[in-house]
Design an enzyme around this catalytic site. Structure first.
Site, PDB file in Angstrom:
ATOM      1  N   ILE A  11      -5.032  -9.648   5.966  1.00 55.65           N
ATOM      2  CA  ILE A  11      -4.134 -10.211   6.978  1.00 55.65           C
ATOM      3  C   ILE A  11      -4.862 -11.288   7.797  1.00 55.65           C
ATOM      4  O   ILE A  11      -4.305 -12.347   8.080  1.00 55.65           O
ATOM      5  CB  ILE A  11      -3.545  -9.090   7.856  1.00 55.65           C
ATOM      6  CG1 ILE A  11      -2.731  -8.154   6.952  1.00 55.65           C
ATOM      7  CG2 ILE A  11      -2.669  -9.673   8.961  1.00 55.65           C
ATOM      8  CD1 ILE A  11      -2.242  -6.893   7.595  1.00 55.65           C
ATOM      9  N   LEU A  32     -18.107  -9.044   6.099  1.00 56.18           N
ATOM     10  CA  LEU A  32     -17.903  -9.185   4.646  1.00 56.18           C
ATOM     11  C   LEU A  32     -18.133  -7.883   3.885  1.00 56.18           C
ATOM     12  O   LEU A  32     -18.305  -7.892   2.675  1.00 56.18           O
ATOM     13  CB  LEU A  32     -18.764 -10.313   4.056  1.00 56.18           C
ATOM     14  CG  LEU A  32     -18.471 -11.709   4.633  1.00 56.18           C
ATOM     15  CD1 LEU A  32     -19.374 -12.759   3.985  1.00 56.18           C
ATOM     16  CD2 LEU A  32     -17.004 -12.086   4.431  1.00 56.18           C
ATOM     17  N   TYR A 139      -6.886   7.779  10.626  1.00 57.60           N
ATOM     18  CA  TYR A 139      -6.621   6.343  10.712  1.00 57.60           C
ATOM     19  C   TYR A 139      -5.673   6.051  11.883  1.00 57.60           C
ATOM     20  O   TYR A 139      -5.972   5.246  12.769  1.00 57.60           O
ATOM     21  CB  TYR A 139      -6.022   5.825   9.388  1.00 57.60           C
ATOM     22  CG  TYR A 139      -5.462   4.427   9.510  1.00 57.60           C
ATOM     23  CD1 TYR A 139      -6.283   3.356   9.836  1.00 57.60           C
ATOM     24  CD2 TYR A 139      -4.095   4.187   9.325  1.00 57.60           C
ATOM     25  CE1 TYR A 139      -5.758   2.074   9.979  1.00 57.60           C
ATOM     26  CE2 TYR A 139      -3.575   2.916   9.461  1.00 57.60           C
ATOM     27  CZ  TYR A 139      -4.400   1.867   9.788  1.00 57.60           C
ATOM     28  OH  TYR A 139      -3.888   0.614   9.929  1.00 57.60           O
ATOM     29  N   ASN A 168       4.645  -1.823   6.391  1.00 55.47           N
ATOM     30  CA  ASN A 168       3.909  -2.015   5.130  1.00 55.47           C
ATOM     31  C   ASN A 168       3.652  -3.492   4.839  1.00 55.47           C
ATOM     32  O   ASN A 168       4.520  -4.168   4.272  1.00 55.47           O
ATOM     33  CB  ASN A 168       4.659  -1.343   3.985  1.00 55.47           C
ATOM     34  CG  ASN A 168       4.527   0.166   4.051  1.00 55.47           C
ATOM     35  OD1 ASN A 168       4.989   0.791   5.005  1.00 55.47           O
ATOM     36  ND2 ASN A 168       3.854   0.749   3.086  1.00 55.47           N
ATOM     37  N   PHE A 206       4.328   8.582  -6.445  1.00 52.85           N
ATOM     38  CA  PHE A 206       3.833   9.775  -5.755  1.00 52.85           C
ATOM     39  C   PHE A 206       4.997  10.554  -5.130  1.00 52.85           C
ATOM     40  O   PHE A 206       5.303  10.378  -3.952  1.00 52.85           O
ATOM     41  CB  PHE A 206       2.823   9.390  -4.669  1.00 52.85           C
ATOM     42  CG  PHE A 206       1.565   8.748  -5.191  1.00 52.85           C
ATOM     43  CD1 PHE A 206       1.060   9.045  -6.453  1.00 52.85           C
ATOM     44  CD2 PHE A 206       0.870   7.839  -4.406  1.00 52.85           C
ATOM     45  CE1 PHE A 206      -0.117   8.455  -6.919  1.00 52.85           C
ATOM     46  CE2 PHE A 206      -0.309   7.245  -4.855  1.00 52.85           C
ATOM     47  CZ  PHE A 206      -0.801   7.550  -6.117  1.00 52.85           C
ATOM     48  N   ARG A 280       1.814  12.463  -2.375  1.00 57.81           N
ATOM     49  CA  ARG A 280       0.521  12.174  -1.774  1.00 57.81           C
ATOM     50  C   ARG A 280       0.531  12.817  -0.377  1.00 57.81           C
ATOM     51  O   ARG A 280       1.520  12.667   0.353  1.00 57.81           O
ATOM     52  CB  ARG A 280       0.366  10.654  -1.675  1.00 57.81           C
ATOM     53  CG  ARG A 280      -0.998  10.179  -1.259  1.00 57.81           C
ATOM     54  CD  ARG A 280      -1.092   8.668  -1.334  1.00 57.81           C
ATOM     55  NE  ARG A 280      -0.263   7.997  -0.324  1.00 57.81           N
ATOM     56  CZ  ARG A 280      -0.203   6.679  -0.155  1.00 57.81           C
ATOM     57  NH1 ARG A 280      -0.912   5.874  -0.936  1.00 57.81           N
ATOM     58  NH2 ARG A 280       0.565   6.153   0.772  1.00 57.81           N
TER      59      ARG A 280
HETATM   60  N1  UDP Z   1       2.834   4.932  -3.691  1.00 55.95           N
HETATM   61  C1  UDP Z   1       3.089   5.374  -4.979  1.00 55.95           C
HETATM   62  N2  UDP Z   1       2.178   5.086  -5.962  1.00 55.95           N
HETATM   63  C2  UDP Z   1       1.032   4.371  -5.719  1.00 55.95           C
HETATM   64  C3  UDP Z   1       0.786   3.906  -4.396  1.00 55.95           C
HETATM   65  C4  UDP Z   1       1.722   4.212  -3.410  1.00 55.95           C
HETATM   66  O1  UDP Z   1       4.110   6.018  -5.248  1.00 55.95           O
HETATM   67  O2  UDP Z   1       0.236   4.163  -6.644  1.00 55.95           O
HETATM   68  C5  UDP Z   1       3.824   5.215  -2.644  1.00 55.95           C
HETATM   69  C6  UDP Z   1       3.255   5.973  -1.464  1.00 55.95           C
HETATM   70  O3  UDP Z   1       3.300   7.366  -1.684  1.00 55.95           O
HETATM   71  C7  UDP Z   1       4.173   5.525  -0.335  1.00 55.95           C
HETATM   72  C8  UDP Z   1       4.573   4.095  -0.734  1.00 55.95           C
HETATM   73  O4  UDP Z   1       4.266   3.994  -2.135  1.00 55.95           O
HETATM   74  O5  UDP Z   1       5.342   6.306  -0.320  1.00 55.95           O
HETATM   75  C9  UDP Z   1       3.784   3.026   0.000  1.00 55.95           C
HETATM   76  O6  UDP Z   1       2.398   3.348  -0.080  1.00 55.95           O
HETATM   77  P1  UDP Z   1       1.272   2.378   0.395  1.00 55.95           P
HETATM   78  O7  UDP Z   1      -0.046   3.063   0.114  1.00 55.95           O
HETATM   79  O8  UDP Z   1       1.482   1.034  -0.205  1.00 55.95           O
HETATM   80  O9  UDP Z   1       1.502   2.219   1.953  1.00 55.95           O
HETATM   81  P2  UDP Z   1       1.624   3.307   3.144  1.00 55.95           P
HETATM   82  O10 UDP Z   1       3.086   3.612   3.279  1.00 55.95           O
HETATM   83  O11 UDP Z   1       0.806   4.493   2.766  1.00 55.95           O
HETATM   84  O12 UDP Z   1       1.094   2.573   4.314  1.00 55.95           O
END
Ligand code: UDP
Length: 327
Positions: A11, A32, A139, A168, A206, A280
């Site tokens: 960003i 870096l 985080y 996101n 996920f 996840r």
């Molecule tokens: N996600 C997924 N497969 C992946 C990476 C992410 O299904 O390989 C899903 C994750 O569980 C979430 C959404 O995509 O529901 C966005 O995930 P990301 O890590 O991009 O951003 P976050 O929402 O965690 O900030």
């Protein structure tokens, strides 16, 4: 002059492109460790680490800084659960160093990258800024801690700040000069595109049993260039005397994981393997921003509020730079 901490990151690099385009004098400060030197382009650059106060002092003594931007955080939720110590050090102690060295020199304006993770599991959708703050991982805790630190610095020392809570972040510079290059990559859109490019065996979804129409998580994808625009407005807001404030940055539209994958199939023009895995840990079913406040107070108007455009820009970047930035 503006100090851009973390200006070599995803960003931050889009931000400094905008500062260059606007002719706003700035210096990038980055260690870096995770940033990419080529992403700095021809912005002025100083290598240094916010965990080392002498590095900060050196740069602040060298340049007439009037406003500080902070993009220099660790961002991976899973990593924060495994190694909270590194997150508290880099995302909080290092920011405290920055604020202390700034305060000594009477630098009293800061634009800070915050996150939707400060809210935790939402109790209402879309999420307004005054939603309860209950982060579900270290985080989010570290970002909220800095927001609270900034609150105290405002009240006690008159240091004014704008905290921008990203949902996101995604996409890439529409002109194709910059993109997302995290190693390892955990974010959905670049991972989908790695599968589309045949560089990953599949994209694994996920969880398919969430309480959403198609069973997959819904997120609010906001284009990185729109995020940079909001920061520019935040700079002007502070420079015009605006009081400390917090704003959500989201497009206001929610897309499910399956919808993102469908959008990617349209963009790339071919099918690719999709796998279905378990949830996840710590993923809320739906995260959608109410970003009316940024629109009303800052005058922010996101240009790219369609996830397909975000995917297209990310794809353009990935095709032109299959191995990311040169290292
Ligand atoms: N996600 C997924 N497969 C992946 C990476 C992410 O299904 O390989 C899903 C994750 O569980 C979430 C959404 O995509 O529901 C966005 O995930 P990301 O890590 O991009 O951003 P976050 O929402 O965690 O900030």
């Amino acid at each position: 002059m503006i100090l851009v901490c973390g200006g070599a990151g995803y960003i931050g690099s889009h931000m400094i492109k905008l500062l260059r385009a606007e002719g706003i004098d700035h210096v990038v400060f980055d260690n870096l460790e995770r940033g990419n030197a080529p992403a700095v382009k021809d912005s002025r650059f100083e290598k240094g680490d916010l965990r080392n106060r002498a590095d900060i002092a050196r740069v602040l003594d060298q340049y007439p800084i009037s406003l500080v931007m902070h993009f220099a955080a660790y961002i991976e939720v899973g990593e924060s659960v495994k190694d909270p110590s590194a997150f508290w050090e880099n995302n909080v102690i290092a920011v405290w160093n920055l604020l202390e060295e700034s305060r000594k020199r009477d630098i009293k304006q800061i634009v800070f990258s915050s996150t939707a993770a400060v809210y935790g599991e939402p109790s209402m959708i879309p999420i307004p800024e005054d939603h309860p703050k209950n982060p579900a991982n270290p985080y989010g805790e570290t970002k909220l801690a800095v927001e609270r630190m900034l609150g105290g610095y405002n009240d006690a020392y008159g240091m004014r700040s704008v905290c921008l809570r990203y949902f996101n972040a995604c996409g890439a510079d529409p002109a194709g000069e910059l993109g997302e290059d995290h190693r390892p990559e955990t974010h959905l859109i670049p991972r989908v595109l790695l599968a589309a490019a045949g560089r990953a065996p599949e994209i694994t979804v996920f969880g398919t049993d969430y309480e959403t129409p198609d069973g997959t998580c819904i997120r609010d994808y906001v284009h990185v260039s729109d995020i940079a625009d909001a920061h520019l407005l935040a700079i002007r807001y502070l420079e015009n005397g605006g009081e400390s404030n917090q704003f959500n940055l989201g497009s206001g539209n929610g897309f499910s994981v399956k919808e993102v994958i469908s959008a990617a199939k349209e963009v790339v023009g071919h099918d690719f393997p999709v796998g279905y895995g378990s949830r996840r840990a710590g993923d809320p079913a739906r995260l959608i921003a109410d970003s009316a406040k940024a629109r009303q107070v800052l005058g922010w108007e996101p240009k790219f509020d369609d996830v397909k455009v975000c995917v297209q820009h990310a794809w353009n970047w990935m095709q032109a730079n299959p191995d990311g930035y040169p290292r």
